[in-house]
Design a protein around this motif. Sequence first.
Motif, PDB file in Angstrom:
ATOM      1  N   MET B 167       0.893  -1.161   0.000  1.00  0.00           N
ATOM      2  CA  MET B 167       0.000   0.000   0.000  1.00  0.00           C
ATOM      3  C   MET B 167       0.922   1.199   0.000  1.00  0.00           C
ATOM      4  SD  MET B 167      -2.562  -1.750   2.716  1.00  0.00           S
ATOM      5  CE  MET B 167      -1.296  -2.975   3.101  1.00  0.00           C
ATOM      6  N   VAL B 187      -8.205   3.547  -4.059  1.00  0.00           N
ATOM      7  CA  VAL B 187      -7.004   2.714  -4.048  1.00  0.00           C
ATOM      8  C   VAL B 187      -6.741   2.366  -5.506  1.00  0.00           C
ATOM      9  CG1 VAL B 187      -6.089   0.438  -3.414  1.00  0.00           C
ATOM     10  CG2 VAL B 187      -7.490   1.707  -1.777  1.00  0.00           C
ATOM     11  N   ILE B 188      -5.504   2.492  -5.978  1.00  0.00           N
ATOM     12  CA  ILE B 188      -5.190   2.163  -7.368  1.00  0.00           C
ATOM     13  C   ILE B 188      -4.212   0.999  -7.394  1.00  0.00           C
ATOM     14  CG2 ILE B 188      -4.374   3.027  -9.597  1.00  0.00           C
ATOM     15  CD1 ILE B 188      -4.998   5.836  -8.687  1.00  0.00           C
ATOM     16  N   PRO B 189      -4.714  -0.204  -7.684  1.00  0.00           N
ATOM     17  CA  PRO B 189      -3.827  -1.369  -7.628  1.00  0.00           C
ATOM     18  C   PRO B 189      -3.055  -1.546  -8.926  1.00  0.00           C
ATOM     19  CG  PRO B 189      -6.094  -2.073  -7.918  1.00  0.00           C
ATOM     20  CD  PRO B 189      -6.094  -0.571  -7.968  1.00  0.00           C
ATOM     21  N   SER B 190      -2.244  -0.572  -9.250  1.00  0.00           N
ATOM     22  CA  SER B 190      -1.454  -0.653 -10.470  1.00  0.00           C
ATOM     23  C   SER B 190      -0.307   0.332 -10.397  1.00  0.00           C
ATOM     24  CB  SER B 190      -2.349  -0.330 -11.685  1.00  0.00           C
ATOM     25  OG  SER B 190      -1.545  -0.164 -12.826  1.00  0.00           O
ATOM     26  N   MET B 224       1.801  -7.804  -5.107  1.00  0.00           N
ATOM     27  CA  MET B 224       0.710  -7.011  -5.688  1.00  0.00           C
ATOM     28  C   MET B 224       0.869  -5.604  -5.136  1.00  0.00           C
ATOM     29  SD  MET B 224      -2.009  -7.012  -7.624  1.00  0.00           S
ATOM     30  CE  MET B 224      -2.851  -8.589  -7.774  1.00  0.00           C
ATOM     31  N   THR B 226      -0.182  -1.649  -4.745  1.00  0.00           N
ATOM     32  CA  THR B 226      -1.298  -0.700  -4.845  1.00  0.00           C
ATOM     33  C   THR B 226      -0.862   0.674  -4.337  1.00  0.00           C
ATOM     34  OG1 THR B 226      -2.285  -0.866  -2.626  1.00  0.00           O
ATOM     35  CG2 THR B 226      -2.796  -2.642  -4.160  1.00  0.00           C
ATOM     36  N   VAL B 228      -2.193   4.074  -2.344  1.00  0.00           N
ATOM     37  CA  VAL B 228      -3.248   4.531  -1.426  1.00  0.00           C
ATOM     38  C   VAL B 228      -3.062   6.010  -1.103  1.00  0.00           C
ATOM     39  CG1 VAL B 228      -3.628   2.252  -0.376  1.00  0.00           C
ATOM     40  CG2 VAL B 228      -1.870   3.762   0.566  1.00  0.00           C
TER      41      VAL B 228
END
Lengths: 335, 335, 335, 335
Positions: B167, B187-190, B224, B226, B228
């Motif tokens: 995060m 939240v942008i998971p990229s 992964m 992301t 925040v």
Amino acid sequence: MRVAVLGATGMVGRTFVRLLAGHPWFRVEKLVASERSAGRKYGELVDDSPEEFRDVEVTSLPEFLRDPDVDIVFNALPASISREVEGELAQSLPVFTNARSHRYDPDVPILVPEVNLEHLELIEVQRERRGWEGFIVTNPNCSTAILTVSLAALRGFGIREVKVATMQAISGAGYSGLSALAIQDNVIPSIPGEEWKIENESRKILGELDGVEVKPAEFRISAMATRVPVLHGHTEAVFVKLEEGSLEEVREAFESFDPLGELGLPSYERPLVYSDVPQPRLHRDRGRGLTVTVGRLEGSSGSFKYVVTGHNLVRGAAGGSVLNAELAYKLGYLK
Amino acid sequence: MRVAVLGATGMVGRTFVRLLAGHPWFRVEKLVASERSAGRKYGELVDDSPEEFRDVEVTSLPEFLRDPDVDIVFNALPASISREVEGELAQSLPVFTNARSHRYDPDVPILVPEVNLEHLELIEVQRERRGWEGFIVTNPNCSTAILTVSLAALRGFGIREVKVATMQAISGAGYSGLSALAIQDNVIPSIPGEEWKIENESRKILGELDGVEVKPAEFRISAMATRVPVLHGHTEAVFVKLEEGSLEEVREAFESFDPLGELGLPSYERPLVYSDVPQPRLHRDRGRGLTVTVGRLEGSSGSFKYVVTGHNLVRGAAGGSVLNAELAYKLGYLK
Amino acid sequence: MRVAVLGATGMVGRTFVRLLAGHPWFRVEKLVASERSAGRKYGELVDDSPEEFRDVEVTSLPEFLRDPDVDIVFNALPASISREVEGELAQSLPVFTNARSHRYDPDVPILVPEVNLEHLELIEVQRERRGWEGFIVTNPNCSTAILTVSLAALRGFGIREVKVATMQAISGAGYSGLSALAIQDNVIPSIPGEEWKIENESRKILGELDGVEVKPAEFRISAMATRVPVLHGHTEAVFVKLEEGSLEEVREAFESFDPLGELGLPSYERPLVYSDVPQPRLHRDRGRGLTVTVGRLEGSSGSFKYVVTGHNLVRGAAGGSVLNAELAYKLGYLK
Amino acid sequence: MRVAVLGATGMVGRTFVRLLAGHPWFRVEKLVASERSAGRKYGELVDDSPEEFRDVEVTSLPEFLRDPDVDIVFNALPASISREVEGELAQSLPVFTNARSHRYDPDVPILVPEVNLEHLELIEVQRERRGWEGFIVTNPNCSTAILTVSLAALRGFGIREVKVATMQAISGAGYSGLSALAIQDNVIPSIPGEEWKIENESRKILGELDGVEVKPAEFRISAMATRVPVLHGHTEAVFVKLEEGSLEEVREAFESFDPLGELGLPSYERPLVYSDVPQPRLHRDRGRGLTVTVGRLEGSSGSFKYVVTGHNLVRGAAGGSVLNAELAYKLGYLK
């Protein structure tokens, strides 16, 4: 059918009321809240009340319990008082509840229609064992509801292990549950009880009904729950091990997941949509909050990762229970 | 020793300058930036410039390259131009860099003093192979730096698998890297490239020096990443499988991790502190940004989870390179 | 001098403790809080306790009142209990307080050293009238403190009218005062009591001491108070009408305002700095929180507008009272 | 009537497209954007495109200018290129624009239907003077639109002076207009050009049409514009001096303001609603974004303060121009 919403002024209760406004099968007749709110008009207590409920007088819980006089109860009361209230009401009435109080009773289903509709049969077990005319059907914890919709699409590949890190929205903590000073410009990786719920509820939901109780699914699961400065919409990073399945097959399983499309439930929306980059603010209202968005799928050889996001108050709470009631109605459990 | 900071006006460059202000061993003599900034006073370009650099005139990169005339270079330039610039400077000068350009060269160490100080020996390999009098030492990607400090404490238990969900803070994207409209309430998971870096850099850092190159550690790792809405401080939820070790032993390993306490590096702070609930806003400035905070440790039988948070611009960038330079100085690589 | 801090675990109390750590004249001996906290170590209750107070055992208010045994009291208790507590303590002790309880008593000064140090003489009036050996000196409401520092610089031009719109930080509402769900992505233009305080306190502070009481300044003033999603630092848009003064003169008055530079108060910082675009996140910590930043000055013909921002917990609360105590000490009111 | 939207992929352009979807009088035929977007489907470029425009191919501006072939143009292009484009199109077509390029031309109205519909007559002046068959009608700057709706309700009392402090949303700066690192946890009291626009446009809008041009209203006005961390919805604290009117009368004027209720414009919503505490997140979508919310009214003797909030992209931009076109259609200016 005539409906009561218990705890109608809280975050989840408001969502029940909003989703039930204009419902083709269910008509809200009683809005039940604490004694403090009783006697006041709903529209005075709830800023964004649907027009049709603005002038409805709120009923106190004790008064409601003396004479429910409805056909269905939706419960959004806190867990602390729900166990007793639900037990009493279920003697004569169907109760669809967001409270966790009965979720872990062996004869009470944690229901997600797209995932485990066969668990509804536990209603008969309840009635027999407990001598109830009514019953209790629960919806899962918010993060679990969103997670299990995505896992259900993968069930065919044999789920062996799940690691999930959640990034949960503020509204999951209730209206006053979280101080602005605590969460602004911060991540708080601590939500008491949440990880236990995710781990245990998801295995019960994805488990198999074995006559009189559910045998939990056998995959290993570990969850880390965090709170992030987002208003609505929980986001989850999922690492999953499967017995089989290629990247293409898993992607295809997500994209084609639509198990109840034919059933004609009024609130039903496609439960899962695939997008490149799921994001809570952009996608939480998809399918009026009932659609979860999956994306960022990568992996191979049975080891995959993806992200899922969904509306915690709708898919993760009130919307889930409304779907549950629609399913029960359709399948003849409500008369 | 006389020092130049390249890219001194960006987010990481400013952090270099701030950390080097008043440094007992290194004296910043040149602040290097784009032609656009050249000739202007540093204090006009950077609001929060340390007092001592406020009136220093910024040097343009081409001018600096014509005649560096310093003893050490710290590089905070973007990767796009760093490969060439660093290669040229390293012919005669030691370069400590935050850019990723040379990180994956077999003879260039990605250094975290508390984790892999023995990789510094690659300096000799570089000099021999490339005919340089100087050398290049890189610090890792921000998320990787924070993660590897925590993993280093667990190395003794045999790391077999790591799943990590990050995060990450806004400042990791640079000053204008992220639009407010994109990240607020979201939240942008990229984060393009980030997961590859975490997966590959952490195995190189925790790998073993095998004569002329590093043999990457063999654990499986999946990340992964992301973004925040947090200003500074990356937080990471880590699921780790170990070959051995009880919960108590793992906790003890975190609490006692302090590998360089005796070395006397001026910027050195305890690299890892254990707290119940690590949080970026509360803990990012611990140890002047060099301490990462670990917490929420749970698990058993070799399968654990924990959270780690640390300052992305200090531990994850400029602070790491300053420590690297101090280590190199202490070990005699700078003369 | 030996000091007690009352309400030491709240937002303002913590700020008192932080500011008094290592103070050259005052030594904190007692940290007083509610019975719930009594007996516990301060460091357990307050995450970011200064090292030196970490192991201090917190005293309960009743126990403290039985035997204060200190030389000075700083009060950060809520207004609801402060009136009585302060009245009792002032019989024998000097009380410097952030509570509003006594602010509007005619013989109690609302003191801002840079603005109205002569109001300290009310101490004699209090002692005579009330038969006290001690006294009460209050600091203003947070928005008022920040505003009056800026208005003091303009006093020479004859202030005729002030319109002020405030944009106040979350921490002004106390630790749990504001729900994240209320303020995220929002502005809340309602802070009960705040506008009255700004309007009345600022006229008392800028008023003239007339023997035994303060004659309020005669300018008209109207305030609109809003809450914005900022952690610390109140920002205020001010429209002011002056009897005379050109834009250049007003600007110069802001830039040269430094009335107590010679006095040698240990916490004193330049009270006002002019910057083009004052901003709470960038400027709240200026002068360790005691400096307010003024900017965006425009206007002519006696009609001007400007923005002022300052730290609500330091300049607007604890820092103000610490300065007040230093001034009283310097001027011989503490023996 | 067949409509083109220019700049259809930006923040304001998307709002035009969303508001025109399913419009009873206007049918969007061309979505015009930069050459970079030309030829691609609108749904690929704009995540939240209405279903009906998802497959529409975007037209490049040069191609559109060669052969407009529509009946009405809505312009959401940046000001820098709008002056020329609008001038060219207005030779034959009615242009309703959000760009500021022509707002200050004496023969071009800045139109807010509820405030100054009589200014539409300037269309004839334009046609005569410029030899156009079409015309240009502008909507005001976003803050001005919201402010003037509230001031229009007070016109009958004689407005003498207005001081307004704005707290403007992020989306007013365009999609990439504001870095997250700049605005998070901050207030930025600087929006270039905004204050001049508020001061000058509001006096033109509330001015009187005097044959061939508008005589600006004569009240004094001063604005201080700030940016706050809110996604959508500008909030304004207004201090106003009136020649007459009691608190009750002013309140009543706000509550009864509904000048075009009878006209039957399809997008028309009550322009003003009074609420105790107007707040952007709660109220920005009132009346589908066309209703502004006024509240916190206090004052007496001709000196009042209040707060107004409204949706900057709808009431403050695209929605205003759609209303303008509906009005022009209704009054026969479009054939």
